[in-house]
Design a protein around this motif. Structure first.
Motif, PDB file in Angstrom:
ATOM      1  N   ARG B  13       0.832  -1.196   0.000  1.00  0.00           N
ATOM      2  CA  ARG B  13       0.000   0.000   0.000  1.00  0.00           C
ATOM      3  C   ARG B  13       0.870   1.251   0.000  1.00  0.00           C
ATOM      4  NH1 ARG B  13      -5.178   0.070   3.516  1.00  0.00           N
ATOM      5  NH2 ARG B  13      -6.058  -1.952   3.006  1.00  0.00           N
ATOM      6  N   VAL B  14       0.386   2.258  -0.700  1.00  0.00           N
ATOM      7  CA  VAL B  14       0.981   3.591  -0.600  1.00  0.00           C
ATOM      8  C   VAL B  14      -0.151   4.534  -0.228  1.00  0.00           C
ATOM      9  CG1 VAL B  14       2.185   5.449  -1.794  1.00  0.00           C
ATOM     10  CG2 VAL B  14       2.671   3.083  -2.396  1.00  0.00           C
ATOM     11  N   GLU B  15       0.044   5.234   0.851  1.00  0.00           N
ATOM     12  CA  GLU B  15      -0.965   6.187   1.314  1.00  0.00           C
ATOM     13  C   GLU B  15      -2.379   5.595   1.257  1.00  0.00           C
ATOM     14  OE1 GLU B  15      -0.181   9.603  -1.064  1.00  0.00           O
ATOM     15  OE2 GLU B  15       1.697  10.024  -0.019  1.00  0.00           O
ATOM     16  N   GLU B  16      -2.523   4.448   1.935  1.00  0.00           N
ATOM     17  CA  GLU B  16      -3.831   3.797   2.084  1.00  0.00           C
ATOM     18  C   GLU B  16      -4.391   3.181   0.801  1.00  0.00           C
ATOM     19  OE1 GLU B  16      -5.198   3.578   5.339  1.00  0.00           O
ATOM     20  OE2 GLU B  16      -3.217   4.413   5.735  1.00  0.00           O
ATOM     21  N   ARG B  17      -3.623   3.267  -0.318  1.00  0.00           N
ATOM     22  CA  ARG B  17      -4.133   2.680  -1.553  1.00  0.00           C
ATOM     23  C   ARG B  17      -3.267   1.477  -1.892  1.00  0.00           C
ATOM     24  NH1 ARG B  17      -4.322   3.514  -7.394  1.00  0.00           N
ATOM     25  NH2 ARG B  17      -2.567   4.955  -7.461  1.00  0.00           N
ATOM     26  N   GLU B  18      -3.918   0.349  -2.167  1.00  0.00           N
ATOM     27  CA  GLU B  18      -3.140  -0.839  -2.515  1.00  0.00           C
ATOM     28  C   GLU B  18      -2.669  -0.737  -3.962  1.00  0.00           C
ATOM     29  OE1 GLU B  18      -3.853  -4.881  -0.719  1.00  0.00           O
ATOM     30  OE2 GLU B  18      -4.318  -5.342  -2.809  1.00  0.00           O
ATOM     31  N   ILE B  19      -1.332  -0.883  -4.141  1.00  0.00           N
ATOM     32  CA  ILE B  19      -0.722  -0.756  -5.470  1.00  0.00           C
ATOM     33  C   ILE B  19      -0.347  -2.131  -6.011  1.00  0.00           C
ATOM     34  CG2 ILE B  19       1.132   0.318  -6.788  1.00  0.00           C
ATOM     35  CD1 ILE B  19      -0.480   2.470  -5.478  1.00  0.00           C
ATOM     36  N   LEU B  20       0.241  -2.961  -5.156  1.00  0.00           N
ATOM     37  CA  LEU B  20       0.536  -4.336  -5.557  1.00  0.00           C
ATOM     38  C   LEU B  20      -0.464  -5.253  -4.857  1.00  0.00           C
ATOM     39  CD1 LEU B  20       4.481  -4.428  -5.396  1.00  0.00           C
ATOM     40  CD2 LEU B  20       2.996  -3.803  -7.322  1.00  0.00           C
ATOM     41  N   GLY B  37       5.351  -3.695 -18.664  1.00  0.00           N
ATOM     42  CA  GLY B  37       3.990  -3.345 -18.279  1.00  0.00           C
ATOM     43  C   GLY B  37       3.747  -1.883 -18.531  1.00  0.00           C
ATOM     44  N   PRO B  38       2.469  -1.517 -18.648  1.00  0.00           N
ATOM     45  CA  PRO B  38       2.134  -0.127 -18.924  1.00  0.00           C
ATOM     46  C   PRO B  38       2.468   0.775 -17.737  1.00  0.00           C
ATOM     47  CG  PRO B  38       0.150  -1.397 -18.497  1.00  0.00           C
ATOM     48  CD  PRO B  38       1.276  -2.370 -18.518  1.00  0.00           C
ATOM     49  N   ASN B  39       2.487   2.064 -17.985  1.00  0.00           N
ATOM     50  CA  ASN B  39       2.720   3.030 -16.912  1.00  0.00           C
ATOM     51  C   ASN B  39       1.700   2.849 -15.813  1.00  0.00           C
ATOM     52  OD1 ASN B  39       4.978   4.337 -17.857  1.00  0.00           O
ATOM     53  ND2 ASN B  39       3.779   5.734 -19.132  1.00  0.00           N
ATOM     54  N   GLY B  40       2.147   2.916 -14.597  1.00  0.00           N
ATOM     55  CA  GLY B  40       1.231   2.835 -13.463  1.00  0.00           C
ATOM     56  C   GLY B  40       0.897   1.416 -13.048  1.00  0.00           C
ATOM     57  N   SER B  41       1.542   0.412 -13.668  1.00  0.00           N
ATOM     58  CA  SER B  41       1.185  -0.962 -13.319  1.00  0.00           C
ATOM     59  C   SER B  41       1.876  -1.421 -12.027  1.00  0.00           C
ATOM     60  CB  SER B  41       1.504  -1.904 -14.483  1.00  0.00           C
ATOM     61  OG  SER B  41       2.862  -1.793 -14.851  1.00  0.00           O
ATOM     62  N   GLY B  42       2.833  -0.625 -11.539  1.00  0.00           N
ATOM     63  CA  GLY B  42       3.450  -0.978 -10.245  1.00  0.00           C
ATOM     64  C   GLY B  42       4.886  -1.466 -10.346  1.00  0.00           C
ATOM     65  N   LYS B  43       5.518  -1.277 -11.502  1.00  0.00           N
ATOM     66  CA  LYS B  43       6.876  -1.787 -11.700  1.00  0.00           C
ATOM     67  C   LYS B  43       7.874  -1.091 -10.760  1.00  0.00           C
ATOM     68  CE  LYS B  43       6.995  -0.612 -16.127  1.00  0.00           C
ATOM     69  NZ  LYS B  43       5.717   0.107 -16.243  1.00  0.00           N
ATOM     70  N   SER B  44       7.813   0.247 -10.747  1.00  0.00           N
ATOM     71  CA  SER B  44       8.751   0.973  -9.875  1.00  0.00           C
ATOM     72  C   SER B  44       8.463   0.686  -8.410  1.00  0.00           C
ATOM     73  CB  SER B  44       8.665   2.471 -10.128  1.00  0.00           C
ATOM     74  OG  SER B  44       9.155   2.770 -11.414  1.00  0.00           O
ATOM     75  N   THR B  45       7.182   0.569  -8.086  1.00  0.00           N
ATOM     76  CA  THR B  45       6.809   0.246  -6.705  1.00  0.00           C
ATOM     77  C   THR B  45       7.485  -1.050  -6.260  1.00  0.00           C
ATOM     78  OG1 THR B  45       4.707   1.366  -7.002  1.00  0.00           O
ATOM     79  CG2 THR B  45       4.840  -0.198  -5.181  1.00  0.00           C
ATOM     80  N   LEU B  46       7.443  -2.053  -7.121  1.00  0.00           N
ATOM     81  CA  LEU B  46       8.076  -3.331  -6.797  1.00  0.00           C
ATOM     82  C   LEU B  46       9.573  -3.128  -6.531  1.00  0.00           C
ATOM     83  CD1 LEU B  46       8.084  -6.440  -6.577  1.00  0.00           C
ATOM     84  CD2 LEU B  46       8.469  -6.527  -9.060  1.00  0.00           C
ATOM     85  N   GLY B  55       8.030   4.632   2.936  1.00  0.00           N
ATOM     86  CA  GLY B  55       6.775   5.137   2.395  1.00  0.00           C
ATOM     87  C   GLY B  55       5.870   4.052   1.833  1.00  0.00           C
ATOM     88  N   TYR B  56       6.345   2.823   1.824  1.00  0.00           N
ATOM     89  CA  TYR B  56       5.527   1.716   1.316  1.00  0.00           C
ATOM     90  C   TYR B  56       5.164   0.794   2.471  1.00  0.00           C
ATOM     91  CZ  TYR B  56       7.248   3.288  -3.204  1.00  0.00           C
ATOM     92  OH  TYR B  56       7.544   4.042  -4.306  1.00  0.00           O
ATOM     93  N   GLU B  57       3.923   0.399   2.504  1.00  0.00           N
ATOM     94  CA  GLU B  57       3.495  -0.499   3.574  1.00  0.00           C
ATOM     95  C   GLU B  57       3.200  -1.873   2.983  1.00  0.00           C
ATOM     96  OE1 GLU B  57      -0.184  -1.074   6.709  1.00  0.00           O
ATOM     97  OE2 GLU B  57      -0.238   0.564   5.250  1.00  0.00           O
TER      98      GLU B  57
HETATM   99  N1  LIG Z   1       4.338   7.766  -3.587  1.00  0.00           N
HETATM  100  C1  LIG Z   1       3.174   7.480  -4.153  1.00  0.00           C
HETATM  101  N2  LIG Z   1       2.050   8.046  -3.700  1.00  0.00           N
HETATM  102  C2  LIG Z   1       0.848   7.761  -4.267  1.00  0.00           C
HETATM  103  N3  LIG Z   1       0.697   6.926  -5.289  1.00  0.00           N
HETATM  104  C3  LIG Z   1       1.776   6.326  -5.792  1.00  0.00           C
HETATM  105  C4  LIG Z   1       3.080   6.583  -5.256  1.00  0.00           C
HETATM  106  N4  LIG Z   1       3.970   5.853  -5.950  1.00  0.00           N
HETATM  107  C5  LIG Z   1       3.271   5.190  -6.876  1.00  0.00           C
HETATM  108  N5  LIG Z   1       1.954   5.464  -6.792  1.00  0.00           N
HETATM  109  C6  LIG Z   1       0.899   4.928  -7.636  1.00  0.00           C
HETATM  110  O1  LIG Z   1       1.123   3.548  -7.743  1.00  0.00           O
HETATM  111  C7  LIG Z   1       0.854   3.115  -9.041  1.00  0.00           C
HETATM  112  C8  LIG Z   1       2.039   2.364  -9.592  1.00  0.00           C
HETATM  113  O2  LIG Z   1       3.102   3.291  -9.825  1.00  0.00           O
HETATM  114  P1  LIG Z   1       4.538   2.830 -10.312  1.00  0.00           P
HETATM  115  O3  LIG Z   1       5.005   1.746  -9.448  1.00  0.00           O
HETATM  116  O4  LIG Z   1       5.369   4.049 -10.416  1.00  0.00           O
HETATM  117  O5  LIG Z   1       4.229   2.260 -11.764  1.00  0.00           O
HETATM  118  P2  LIG Z   1       5.169   2.020 -13.009  1.00  0.00           P
HETATM  119  O6  LIG Z   1       6.587   2.119 -12.536  1.00  0.00           O
HETATM  120  O7  LIG Z   1       4.796   0.665 -13.488  1.00  0.00           O
HETATM  121  O8  LIG Z   1       4.832   3.068 -13.989  1.00  0.00           O
HETATM  122  C9  LIG Z   1       0.448   4.327  -9.848  1.00  0.00           C
HETATM  123  O9  LIG Z   1      -0.954   4.388  -9.892  1.00  0.00           O
HETATM  124  C10 LIG Z   1       0.998   5.464  -9.035  1.00  0.00           C
HETATM  125  O10 LIG Z   1       0.199   6.607  -9.204  1.00  0.00           O
END
Ligand SMILES: Nc1ncnc2c1ncn2[C@@H]1O[C@H](COP(=O)(O)OP(=O)(O)O)[C@@H](O)[C@H]1O
Ligand SMILES: [Mg+2]
Lengths: 498, 250
Positions: B13-20, B37-46, B55-57
């Protein structure tokens, strides 16, 4: 860079309440009675075997001081100081004339060893490359005039300096041995009536350094004074006077530490610099006095008046300061640019952490034609501290072609601290050019994470980033000081991050 | 054989929103995995969660690195144990010479592993060798970390660090972003030179183009916080032709 590694190791060994220099030396001391009166002033003057003119000078200052009130314009906040509750003079006992280091109380020598000050010989730092243009190792010597509480206990390298014609001695000695020089210059830059603390200092100053570099002489070594406040409840009032005669050059280093105590200690020094035609004075300070503990208890009140007078044409005065300690810092090293084409410089790093309050900056007073000045200030605030840059740049009517460049950068670590910039600019002629740049930024989480991802701990990362932030100023310091300062910066930021 | 990296059913989760939403990925030593994967799919988050960025829970799941619980380790500890993340946007550190930074970081890692610090001559020799092969001029190493570097120089500086620190897991986040074809080739050659049986790589990219230069053993497609398809290198070409739309609907 090994220094960073070393710093980091040191930081790890220290926790926030364990001020590194917070040890006390147990030696007997010879104190003036508590409180301030004409008797105290006379006591000090007598202890110093001063001539009558000096006592007169002090008494006039004291009477003046009685009519003055403490300044309140600085952004610092502290309980009222009871000036009658302090000791104004403390000298280590036994008091006798000291002709060699061997006669000094071994306890005192030990204190200096703990501080890492090379009283017996010059300690060359290993593995440090000399700056370009400073290859000659003989030039890297440092003469140390150590001030232990109020009395200067040792002056090294005296003989070599004497050969060059340089006078470097405790000011108390200079008053007796070179009265004509002292009388001519003392109070000529910071008059006895200048401000509350400077006037107090004029009345009760106990010791400090005196430097005179004769015409055309380049001082053969860096001159250095380490100040240390040891005695409890002792105000330390040094008085330093440095004169560079025509075409002379001198670089002076001042380092300060004080043991850790619960109660606050007052420090009110006065430093006067005079540069005649074509002369140059470089004055560097590394100040790491006890800043108080994690709750903001104790620490030094540092109310200092430092001023340089570029009295001659083409003269130059440069202040470089690294301020990491003290509970309160009130300090504005300034330049009066009187001579035509004279130049003033101010390079400053001011770091505040915990509950420290720093209000510091400079004044550049352009009086002569084509005078130039440069101000580079780096303020770093962490913890719950407040860090203010206060600067004044003025060009008078006759100061045609005056130029100033000012850059003030502030860096915030965390969100409970504050950084403030208060620049005053005043041009009384239209040919003056003043440039001012200011930035305030927060230490970037992304930058920290980048460093941490490469293996640095959070604290190491902060130390590295801050050292990068202050690099322009660090480069102005003599090499040995730069290394020391770099370590201090990291140490003083210890505990600044979650 | 124990996997080098095992991500099991990871929920972040990031800021209460589940990303992965339950991501699973296994990487063995010597393998090169591409994550597309497309933009926003969670690659950087991983990549950030593996590296330990604050900042990631992590609400569920596990990450094992060499069999150890990675999530229990401080980020600098992970670095010392061999996790390296090449950032999509490497930051600038003004006033800190690149050479100083490299040495400080390398010695910090070595120290954490109980190894001795490099001597100055050994260190300089090593940096010279590697920077030469990456076409990095010595002059660049004297400048502040990434300060005034071109996009290509920044990425080469990341590869330089990878080569110096000798990590066992390299995660490359969008290494191709902002690079022209020549800059991309130099950086990719540098990465390829670091492929070895003891080291694994996770190459994150939006475009197939990079995978012409760094040819992966496996390709995973990420969409909306999950791995939705895995295959061999031909999967990348397939995606190039058909796009991500088919997975977006899922
Ligand atoms: N620090 C953050 N605060 C809020 N939302 C975030 C944050 N980091 C990533 N997100 C959201 O998480 C999702 C995945 O982002 P990200 O991992 O950057 O994707 P990718 O690298 O695949 O483009 C996106 O919807 C992005 O808006
Ligand atoms: Mg991304």
């Amino acid at each position: 860079m090994p220094a960073v590694q070393e710093t980091v190791e040191r930081v790890k060994r220290i926790d926030v309440d364990q001020y590194r220099y917070g040890f006390e030396t147990l030696i007997e001391s010879d104190k003036a009675p508590k409180g301030l009166s004409e008797e105290t002033v006379k006591f000090i003057s007598e202890k110093k075997n001063e001539p009558a003119w000096m006592l007169q000078w002090r008494l006039e200052a004291y009477r003046r001081w009685l009519t003055m009130t403490e300044p309140t314009w600085a952004r610092v906040d502290y309980p009222k100081i009871d000036f009658q509750d302090l000791y104004y003079y403390a000298a280590p006992k036994p008091k006798k004339t000291i002709s060699s280091l061997d006669e000094i109380d071994p306890e005192i020598l030990k204190t200096y060893e703990k501080l890492g000050i090379p009283l017996r010989e010059v300690a060359m730092l290993e593995g440090v490359e000399p700056k370009p243009g400073e290859e000659d190792p003989a030039r890297r010597k440092i003469a140390v005039d150590a001030v232990f509480d109020s009395v200067s206990v040792a002056t090294t390298f005296k003989a070599e300096l004497k050969k060059a014609g340089v006078i470097f001695m405790p000011i108390s000695e200079a008053i007796r041995e070179h009265p004509e020089l002292v009388q001519k210059y003392l109070g000529s830059v910071v008059p006895t009536s200048d401000n509350f603390y400077a006037t107090l200092n004029s009345a009760v100053f106990s010791d400090g350094s005196f430097v005179y570099v004769p015409p055309g002489v380049r001082c053969p070594m860096e001159l250095s004074t380490y100040f240390r406040i040891n005695e409890r409840n002792t105000g330390q009032f040094e008085r330093t006077l440095i004169i560079a005669d025509k075409g002379a050059y001198v670089s002076y280093l001042e380092g300060c530490t004080a043991p850790q105590r619960d109660e606050n200690q007052l420090h009110a020094a006065v430093v006067e610099l005079v540069a005649h035609d074509d002369a140059e004075i470089k004055y560097s300070t590394v100040q790491n006095w006890y800043p108080g503990n994690a709750e903001g208890k104790g620490g030094i009140y540092n109310f200092v008046t430092k001023r340089g007078d570029c009295r001659g044409n083409n003269s130059k005065i440069s202040w470089t300061q690294v301020e990491t300690g003290s509970a309160i810092t009130w300090k504005y090293p300034s330049c009066i640019l009187r001579g035509d084409n004279s130049r003033g410089e101010f390079y400053s790093i001011a770091i505040s952490n915990g509950y420290q309050q720093v209000d510091s900056g400079t004044k550049m007073i352009h009086l002569g034609k084509n005078t130039t000045s440069r101000i580079i200030s780096k303020g770093i605030a962490a913890g719950k501290s407040q860090n203010t840059y206060r600067g004044l740049v003025t060009a008078h009517r006759k100061a045609t072609g005056a130029r100033n460049f000012t850059a003030c950068d502030s860096l915030l670590i965390g969100d409970k601290c504050g950084a403030h910039t208060v620049p005053y600019i005043e041009a009384k002629n239209s040919s003056a050019t003043f440039e001012h740049e200011a930035t305030t930024s927060k230490i970037s989480e992304d930058v920290l994470f980048y460093c941490i991802q490469r293996g640095l701990s959070q604290e190491e990362a902060v130390g590295l980033v801050v050292n990068g932030f202050v690099k322009d100023v660090l480069q102005q310091l003599p090499m040995e000081f730069a290394v020391e300062a770099q370590k201090l910066i990291s140490i003083s930021l210890e505990g600044s991050v979650g | 054989m124990m996997a080098l990296l095992e991500v099991k059913d990871l929920k972040v989760r990031v800021e209460e929103r589940e990303i992965l939403h339950g991501l699973t990925l296994t990487v063995n030593e010597g393998e090169v995995h591409a994550i597309m994967g497309p933009n926003g799919s969670g690659k950087s988050t991983l990549s950030h969660v593996i590296a330990g960025k604050p900042g990631y829970e992590v609400t569920d799941g596990q990450i094992l690195f060499k069999g150890e619980d990675l999530l229990e380790m401080a980020p600098e500890e992970r670095a010392a144990k061999g996790v390296f993340l090449a950032f999509q946007y490497p930051v600038e550190i003004p006033g800190v010479a690149t050479m100083t930074f490299l040495r400080t970081a390398l010695n910090a890692q070595r120290k954490a592993r109980g190894e001795s610090e490099y001597s100055t001559p050994d260190f300089l020799k090593k940096v010279r060798e590697v920077s030469k092969s990456l076409n990095i001029p010595q002059d660049m190493l004297k400048r502040g970390v990434n300060v005034g570097f071109s996009g290509g120089e920044k990425k080469r500086n990341e590869v330089l660090q990878m080569a110096l620190f000798e990590p066992s897991l390299c995660i490359l986040d969008e290494m191709d972003s902002g690079l022209d074809i020549d800059a991309l080739r130099i950086a990719a050659d540098g990465v390829n030179a670091l492929r070895s049986p003891g080291r694994a790589m996770v190459v994150i990219t939006h475009y197939q183009r990079l995978l012409n230069y760094i040819v992966p053993d496996f390709v995973h497609v990420m969409s909306r916080g999950r791995v939705v398809k895995s295959g061999g290198k031909e999967l990348a070409l397939e995606l190039e032709a058909s796009g991500y739309a088919q997975f977006e609907a899922a």
